[in-house]
Design a protein around this motif. Structure first.
Motif, PDB file in Angstrom:
ATOM      1  N   LEU A   7      36.332  42.748  33.668  1.00 32.09           N
ATOM      2  CA  LEU A   7      36.408  43.243  35.042  1.00 32.09           C
ATOM      3  C   LEU A   7      36.957  42.163  35.970  1.00 32.09           C
ATOM      4  O   LEU A   7      37.788  42.447  36.838  1.00 32.09           O
ATOM      5  CB  LEU A   7      35.038  43.719  35.513  1.00 32.09           C
ATOM      6  N   LEU A   8      36.541  40.929  35.755  1.00 35.84           N
ATOM      7  CA  LEU A   8      37.041  39.803  36.540  1.00 35.84           C
ATOM      8  C   LEU A   8      38.555  39.671  36.387  1.00 35.84           C
ATOM      9  O   LEU A   8      39.275  39.476  37.364  1.00 35.84           O
ATOM     10  CB  LEU A   8      36.342  38.521  36.092  1.00 35.84           C
ATOM     11  N   MET A   9      39.041  39.808  35.154  1.00 36.63           N
ATOM     12  CA  MET A   9      40.479  39.732  34.900  1.00 36.63           C
ATOM     13  C   MET A   9      41.213  40.845  35.649  1.00 36.63           C
ATOM     14  O   MET A   9      42.248  40.614  36.273  1.00 36.63           O
ATOM     15  CB  MET A   9      40.775  39.827  33.408  1.00 36.63           C
ATOM     16  N   LYS A  10      40.667  42.052  35.632  1.00 37.01           N
ATOM     17  CA  LYS A  10      41.300  43.186  36.311  1.00 37.01           C
ATOM     18  C   LYS A  10      41.353  42.966  37.817  1.00 37.01           C
ATOM     19  O   LYS A  10      42.360  43.272  38.457  1.00 37.01           O
ATOM     20  CB  LYS A  10      40.551  44.489  35.994  1.00 37.01           C
ATOM     21  N   LEU A  13      39.701  46.582  46.469  1.00 35.52           N
ATOM     22  CA  LEU A  13      39.153  46.187  45.172  1.00 35.52           C
ATOM     23  C   LEU A  13      38.027  47.129  44.736  1.00 35.52           C
ATOM     24  O   LEU A  13      37.663  47.151  43.563  1.00 35.52           O
ATOM     25  CB  LEU A  13      38.642  44.742  45.217  1.00 35.52           C
ATOM     26  N   ALA A  14      37.507  47.926  45.659  1.00 29.78           N
ATOM     27  CA  ALA A  14      36.496  48.924  45.309  1.00 29.78           C
ATOM     28  C   ALA A  14      37.040  49.866  44.243  1.00 29.78           C
ATOM     29  O   ALA A  14      36.322  50.236  43.307  1.00 29.78           O
ATOM     30  CB  ALA A  14      36.068  49.717  46.545  1.00 29.78           C
ATOM     31  N   GLY A  15      38.299  50.230  44.351  1.00 33.18           N
ATOM     32  CA  GLY A  15      38.916  51.102  43.353  1.00 33.18           C
ATOM     33  C   GLY A  15      38.975  50.449  41.984  1.00 33.18           C
ATOM     34  O   GLY A  15      38.779  51.118  40.962  1.00 33.18           O
ATOM     35  N   VAL A  16      39.234  49.153  41.942  1.00 31.20           N
ATOM     36  CA  VAL A  16      39.278  48.419  40.674  1.00 31.20           C
ATOM     37  C   VAL A  16      37.873  48.366  40.075  1.00 31.20           C
ATOM     38  O   VAL A  16      37.691  48.595  38.874  1.00 31.20           O
ATOM     39  CB  VAL A  16      39.838  46.995  40.864  1.00 31.20           C
ATOM     40  N   MET A  28      45.864  32.563  48.158  1.00 22.70           N
ATOM     41  CA  MET A  28      45.213  33.759  47.626  1.00 22.70           C
ATOM     42  C   MET A  28      43.815  33.386  47.138  1.00 22.70           C
ATOM     43  O   MET A  28      43.618  32.357  46.511  1.00 22.70           O
ATOM     44  CB  MET A  28      46.040  34.334  46.474  1.00 22.70           C
ATOM     45  N   VAL A  29      42.871  34.239  47.418  1.00 21.32           N
ATOM     46  CA  VAL A  29      41.495  34.050  46.964  1.00 21.32           C
ATOM     47  C   VAL A  29      41.398  34.476  45.512  1.00 21.32           C
ATOM     48  O   VAL A  29      41.978  35.477  45.106  1.00 21.32           O
ATOM     49  CB  VAL A  29      40.524  34.898  47.822  1.00 21.32           C
ATOM     50  N   GLU A  30      40.665  33.707  44.726  1.00 19.96           N
ATOM     51  CA  GLU A  30      40.402  34.087  43.342  1.00 19.96           C
ATOM     52  C   GLU A  30      38.973  34.584  43.254  1.00 19.96           C
ATOM     53  O   GLU A  30      38.045  33.943  43.743  1.00 19.96           O
ATOM     54  CB  GLU A  30      40.608  32.912  42.393  1.00 19.96           C
ATOM     55  N   ILE A  31      38.790  35.735  42.645  1.00 21.36           N
ATOM     56  CA  ILE A  31      37.471  36.317  42.474  1.00 21.36           C
ATOM     57  C   ILE A  31      36.779  35.582  41.327  1.00 21.36           C
ATOM     58  O   ILE A  31      37.396  35.289  40.309  1.00 21.36           O
ATOM     59  CB  ILE A  31      37.574  37.829  42.155  1.00 21.36           C
ATOM     60  N   THR A  32      35.495  35.294  41.501  1.00 23.37           N
ATOM     61  CA  THR A  32      34.703  34.659  40.459  1.00 23.37           C
ATOM     62  C   THR A  32      33.471  35.510  40.171  1.00 23.37           C
ATOM     63  O   THR A  32      33.079  36.349  40.979  1.00 23.37           O
ATOM     64  CB  THR A  32      34.261  33.238  40.871  1.00 23.37           C
ATOM     65  N   LYS A  33      32.858  35.270  39.011  1.00 21.13           N
ATOM     66  CA  LYS A  33      31.695  36.060  38.611  1.00 21.13           C
ATOM     67  C   LYS A  33      30.476  35.807  39.489  1.00 21.13           C
ATOM     68  O   LYS A  33      29.568  36.629  39.527  1.00 21.13           O
ATOM     69  CB  LYS A  33      31.321  35.778  37.155  1.00 21.13           C
ATOM     70  N   ASP A  34      30.450  34.674  40.199  1.00 19.84           N
ATOM     71  CA  ASP A  34      29.291  34.383  41.035  1.00 19.84           C
ATOM     72  C   ASP A  34      29.436  34.903  42.463  1.00 19.84           C
ATOM     73  O   ASP A  34      28.539  34.729  43.288  1.00 19.84           O
ATOM     74  CB  ASP A  34      28.974  32.896  41.031  1.00 19.84           C
ATOM     75  N   MET A  35      30.541  35.585  42.752  1.00 21.10           N
ATOM     76  CA  MET A  35      30.714  36.224  44.065  1.00 21.10           C
ATOM     77  C   MET A  35      29.936  37.536  44.076  1.00 21.10           C
ATOM     78  O   MET A  35      29.869  38.241  43.067  1.00 21.10           O
ATOM     79  CB  MET A  35      32.193  36.515  44.345  1.00 21.10           C
ATOM     80  N   THR A  36      29.344  37.853  45.236  1.00 22.59           N
ATOM     81  CA  THR A  36      28.642  39.135  45.346  1.00 22.59           C
ATOM     82  C   THR A  36      29.663  40.261  45.498  1.00 22.59           C
ATOM     83  O   THR A  36      30.822  40.025  45.879  1.00 22.59           O
ATOM     84  CB  THR A  36      27.692  39.161  46.557  1.00 22.59           C
ATOM     85  N   ILE A  37      29.210  41.462  45.227  1.00 21.27           N
ATOM     86  CA  ILE A  37      30.079  42.633  45.404  1.00 21.27           C
ATOM     87  C   ILE A  37      30.527  42.703  46.852  1.00 21.27           C
ATOM     88  O   ILE A  37      31.688  42.986  47.153  1.00 21.27           O
ATOM     89  CB  ILE A  37      29.356  43.929  44.983  1.00 21.27           C
ATOM     90  N   GLY A  38      29.616  42.396  47.770  1.00 17.56           N
ATOM     91  CA  GLY A  38      29.969  42.385  49.195  1.00 17.56           C
ATOM     92  C   GLY A  38      31.060  41.387  49.508  1.00 17.56           C
ATOM     93  O   GLY A  38      31.978  41.678  50.277  1.00 17.56           O
ATOM     94  N   GLU A  39      30.988  40.198  48.922  1.00 12.84           N
ATOM     95  CA  GLU A  39      32.027  39.181  49.137  1.00 12.84           C
ATOM     96  C   GLU A  39      33.366  39.636  48.566  1.00 12.84           C
ATOM     97  O   GLU A  39      34.418  39.431  49.173  1.00 12.84           O
ATOM     98  CB  GLU A  39      31.624  37.853  48.493  1.00 12.84           C
ATOM     99  N   ILE A  40      33.319  40.252  47.400  1.00 14.70           N
ATOM    100  CA  ILE A  40      34.555  40.737  46.753  1.00 14.70           C
ATOM    101  C   ILE A  40      35.215  41.791  47.631  1.00 14.70           C
ATOM    102  O   ILE A  40      36.423  41.743  47.866  1.00 14.70           O
ATOM    103  CB  ILE A  40      34.250  41.280  45.346  1.00 14.70           C
ATOM    104  N   ASN A  79      41.344  40.039  39.505  1.00 12.85           N
ATOM    105  CA  ASN A  79      42.297  38.988  39.850  1.00 12.85           C
ATOM    106  C   ASN A  79      43.738  39.400  39.574  1.00 12.85           C
ATOM    107  O   ASN A  79      44.635  39.046  40.337  1.00 12.85           O
ATOM    108  CB  ASN A  79      41.927  37.680  39.137  1.00 12.85           C
ATOM    109  N   THR A  80      43.959  40.185  38.526  1.00 17.30           N
ATOM    110  CA  THR A  80      45.302  40.696  38.251  1.00 17.30           C
ATOM    111  C   THR A  80      45.760  41.608  39.384  1.00 17.30           C
ATOM    112  O   THR A  80      46.903  41.528  39.837  1.00 17.30           O
ATOM    113  CB  THR A  80      45.331  41.445  36.898  1.00 17.30           C
ATOM    114  N   TYR A  81      44.851  42.454  39.853  1.00 19.03           N
ATOM    115  CA  TYR A  81      45.170  43.348  40.970  1.00 19.03           C
ATOM    116  C   TYR A  81      45.597  42.539  42.191  1.00 19.03           C
ATOM    117  O   TYR A  81      46.602  42.848  42.829  1.00 19.03           O
ATOM    118  CB  TYR A  81      43.965  44.228  41.295  1.00 19.03           C
TER     119      TYR A  81
END
Length: 68
Positions: A56-59, A20-23, A1-13, A61-63
């Motif tokens: 937001l990062l927590m939300k 994840l757009a909904g989150v 599973m990929v973990e989202i980080t704060k340095d990822m762009t919105i496009g990468e997320i 990754n929890t999702y």
């Protein structure tokens, strides 16, 4: 599973999982469709919109964990 980080762009997320757009939107980031947001990091976009990036990062990754 990929973990989202704060340095990822919105496009990468969104590339990880488009739902994840909904989150992001429920967290107050309603600009996910804006072309400039695609190149901003999560941290940069959160700062511009006055959103707590850590919360937001927590939300995000929890999702992903719950979806797996």
């Amino acid at each position: 599973m990929v973990e989202i980080t704060k340095d990822m762009t919105i496009g990468e997320i969104l590339g990880v999982d488009y739902s994840l757009a909904g989150v992001l939107m429920s967290g107050g980031m309603h600009c996910v469709g804006c072309p400039s947001s695609q190149g901003e990091t999560l941290e940069e976009a959160a700062m511009v919109h006055g959103i707590d990036a850590d919360l937001l990062l927590m939300k995000l990754n929890t999702y992903l964990q719950e979806k797996a």
